[in-house]
Design a protein around this motif. Structure first.
Motif, PDB file in Angstrom:
ATOM      1  N   TYR A 257       0.757  -1.037  -0.049  1.00  0.00           N
ATOM      2  CA  TYR A 257       0.025   0.110  -0.024  1.00  0.00           C
ATOM      3  C   TYR A 257       0.944   1.445  -0.130  1.00  0.00           C
ATOM      4  O   TYR A 257       1.887   1.450   0.741  1.00  0.00           O
ATOM      5  N   VAL A 258       0.502   2.306  -0.865  1.00  0.00           N
ATOM      6  CA  VAL A 258       1.362   3.392  -0.869  1.00  0.00           C
ATOM      7  C   VAL A 258       0.346   4.633  -0.719  1.00  0.00           C
ATOM      8  O   VAL A 258      -0.790   4.702  -1.304  1.00  0.00           O
ATOM      9  N   ARG A 259       1.095   5.813  -0.577  1.00  0.00           N
ATOM     10  CA  ARG A 259       0.377   7.079  -0.737  1.00  0.00           C
ATOM     11  C   ARG A 259       1.091   8.033  -1.490  1.00  0.00           C
ATOM     12  O   ARG A 259       2.279   8.077  -1.469  1.00  0.00           O
ATOM     13  N   TYR A 260       0.262   8.597  -2.494  1.00  0.00           N
ATOM     14  CA  TYR A 260       0.707   9.698  -3.507  1.00  0.00           C
ATOM     15  C   TYR A 260       1.044  10.819  -2.439  1.00  0.00           C
ATOM     16  O   TYR A 260       0.041  11.549  -1.941  1.00  0.00           O
ATOM     17  N   VAL A 261       2.290  11.181  -2.427  1.00  0.00           N
ATOM     18  CA  VAL A 261       2.566  12.463  -1.451  1.00  0.00           C
ATOM     19  C   VAL A 261       1.855  13.690  -1.820  1.00  0.00           C
ATOM     20  O   VAL A 261       1.564  14.402  -0.905  1.00  0.00           O
TER      21      VAL A 261
ATOM     22  N   THR B  92      -1.176  14.418  -3.247  1.00  0.00           N
ATOM     23  CA  THR B  92      -2.670  14.234  -2.840  1.00  0.00           C
ATOM     24  C   THR B  92      -3.064  13.537  -1.890  1.00  0.00           C
ATOM     25  O   THR B  92      -4.222  13.640  -1.446  1.00  0.00           O
ATOM     26  N   GLY B  93      -2.360  12.648  -1.465  1.00  0.00           N
ATOM     27  CA  GLY B  93      -2.709  11.906  -0.084  1.00  0.00           C
ATOM     28  C   GLY B  93      -3.484  10.573  -0.532  1.00  0.00           C
ATOM     29  O   GLY B  93      -3.774   9.757   0.022  1.00  0.00           O
ATOM     30  N   THR B  94      -3.467  10.372  -1.795  1.00  0.00           N
ATOM     31  CA  THR B  94      -4.340   9.048  -2.370  1.00  0.00           C
ATOM     32  C   THR B  94      -3.401   7.832  -1.926  1.00  0.00           C
ATOM     33  O   THR B  94      -2.181   7.733  -2.029  1.00  0.00           O
ATOM     34  N   ILE B  95      -4.328   6.984  -1.474  1.00  0.00           N
ATOM     35  CA  ILE B  95      -3.884   5.904  -1.130  1.00  0.00           C
ATOM     36  C   ILE B  95      -4.253   4.558  -1.725  1.00  0.00           C
ATOM     37  O   ILE B  95      -5.535   4.785  -1.974  1.00  0.00           O
ATOM     38  N   GLY B  96      -3.483   3.788  -2.188  1.00  0.00           N
ATOM     39  CA  GLY B  96      -3.993   2.395  -2.990  1.00  0.00           C
ATOM     40  C   GLY B  96      -2.915   1.359  -2.647  1.00  0.00           C
ATOM     41  O   GLY B  96      -1.931   1.554  -2.424  1.00  0.00           O
ATOM     42  N   LYS B  97      -3.410   0.292  -3.343  1.00  0.00           N
ATOM     43  CA  LYS B  97      -2.531  -0.986  -3.253  1.00  0.00           C
ATOM     44  C   LYS B  97      -1.982  -0.865  -4.744  1.00  0.00           C
ATOM     45  O   LYS B  97      -2.628  -0.843  -5.787  1.00  0.00           O
ATOM     46  N   VAL B  98      -0.641  -1.347  -4.713  1.00  0.00           N
ATOM     47  CA  VAL B  98       0.147  -1.536  -6.011  1.00  0.00           C
ATOM     48  C   VAL B  98       0.006  -2.720  -6.680  1.00  0.00           C
ATOM     49  O   VAL B  98       0.007  -3.922  -6.278  1.00  0.00           O
ATOM     50  N   LEU B  99      -0.563  -2.449  -8.071  1.00  0.00           N
ATOM     51  CA  LEU B  99      -1.058  -3.739  -8.697  1.00  0.00           C
ATOM     52  C   LEU B  99       0.022  -4.056  -9.783  1.00  0.00           C
ATOM     53  O   LEU B  99       0.174  -5.323 -10.187  1.00  0.00           O
ATOM     54  N   ASP B 100       0.898  -3.090 -10.134  1.00  0.00           N
ATOM     55  CA  ASP B 100       1.911  -3.238 -11.075  1.00  0.00           C
ATOM     56  C   ASP B 100       3.070  -2.386 -11.053  1.00  0.00           C
ATOM     57  O   ASP B 100       2.802  -1.495 -10.601  1.00  0.00           O
ATOM     58  N   ILE B 101       4.319  -2.939 -11.315  1.00  0.00           N
ATOM     59  CA  ILE B 101       5.220  -1.931 -11.510  1.00  0.00           C
ATOM     60  C   ILE B 101       6.143  -2.025 -12.664  1.00  0.00           C
ATOM     61  O   ILE B 101       6.375  -3.379 -13.266  1.00  0.00           O
ATOM     62  N   LYS B 102       6.803  -0.899 -13.235  1.00  0.00           N
ATOM     63  CA  LYS B 102       7.321  -1.031 -14.410  1.00  0.00           C
ATOM     64  C   LYS B 102       8.397   0.147 -14.420  1.00  0.00           C
ATOM     65  O   LYS B 102       8.295   1.112 -13.430  1.00  0.00           O
ATOM     66  N   THR B 103       9.452  -0.231 -15.231  1.00  0.00           N
ATOM     67  CA  THR B 103      10.732   0.871 -15.206  1.00  0.00           C
ATOM     68  C   THR B 103      10.567   1.106 -16.904  1.00  0.00           C
ATOM     69  O   THR B 103      10.808   0.582 -17.611  1.00  0.00           O
ATOM     70  N   GLU B 104      10.637   2.663 -16.886  1.00  0.00           N
ATOM     71  CA  GLU B 104      10.886   3.165 -18.375  1.00  0.00           C
ATOM     72  C   GLU B 104      11.872   4.390 -18.277  1.00  0.00           C
ATOM     73  O   GLU B 104      11.741   5.177 -17.328  1.00  0.00           O
ATOM     74  N   ASP B 105      12.900   4.209 -19.134  1.00  0.00           N
ATOM     75  CA  ASP B 105      13.802   5.323 -19.017  1.00  0.00           C
ATOM     76  C   ASP B 105      14.380   5.366 -17.846  1.00  0.00           C
ATOM     77  O   ASP B 105      14.589   6.837 -17.387  1.00  0.00           O
TER      78      ASP B 105
END
Length: 98
Positions: free
Chosen positions: A15-19, A21-34
């Protein structure tokens, strides 16, 4: 591999919080680009730069009210508040009958 704003490794199902806006959610996927890490959050179904979120401990996700011991989800409260703000008021409701 992605790291949060505090350089803590992020994993799917965290679970993460977007700093911003404070939106909290569960991480469904992770990717790396550039060489930039991104995480997909279930609450909004949007991708966020991993350096703009922070991994939460379980205690940060729920708040307990001590008088009743009832748990309350902060995101549910925000959603209810937003729904209340979006309600349309109509002057034709509850007119007097006399």
């Amino acid at each position: 591999m992605a790291f949060d704003a505090r350089d803590k490794e992020i994993s799917t199902d965290d679970y993460v919080r977007y700093v911003d806006t404070g939106t909290i959610g569960k991480v469904l996927d992770i990717k790396t680009e550039d060489e930039v890490g991104w995480v997909l959050i279930d609450k909004t179904n949007l991708w966020y730069k991993s350096k703009l979120v922070e991994v939460l401990d379980e205690k940060d996700i729920k708040v307990k009210f001590t008088p009743t011991g009832r748990e309350l989800d902060i995101e549910d409260l925000k959603e209810k508040a937003a729904n209340m703000e979006n309600m349309q008021m109509d002057s034709n409701v509850a007119e007097g009958g006399g």
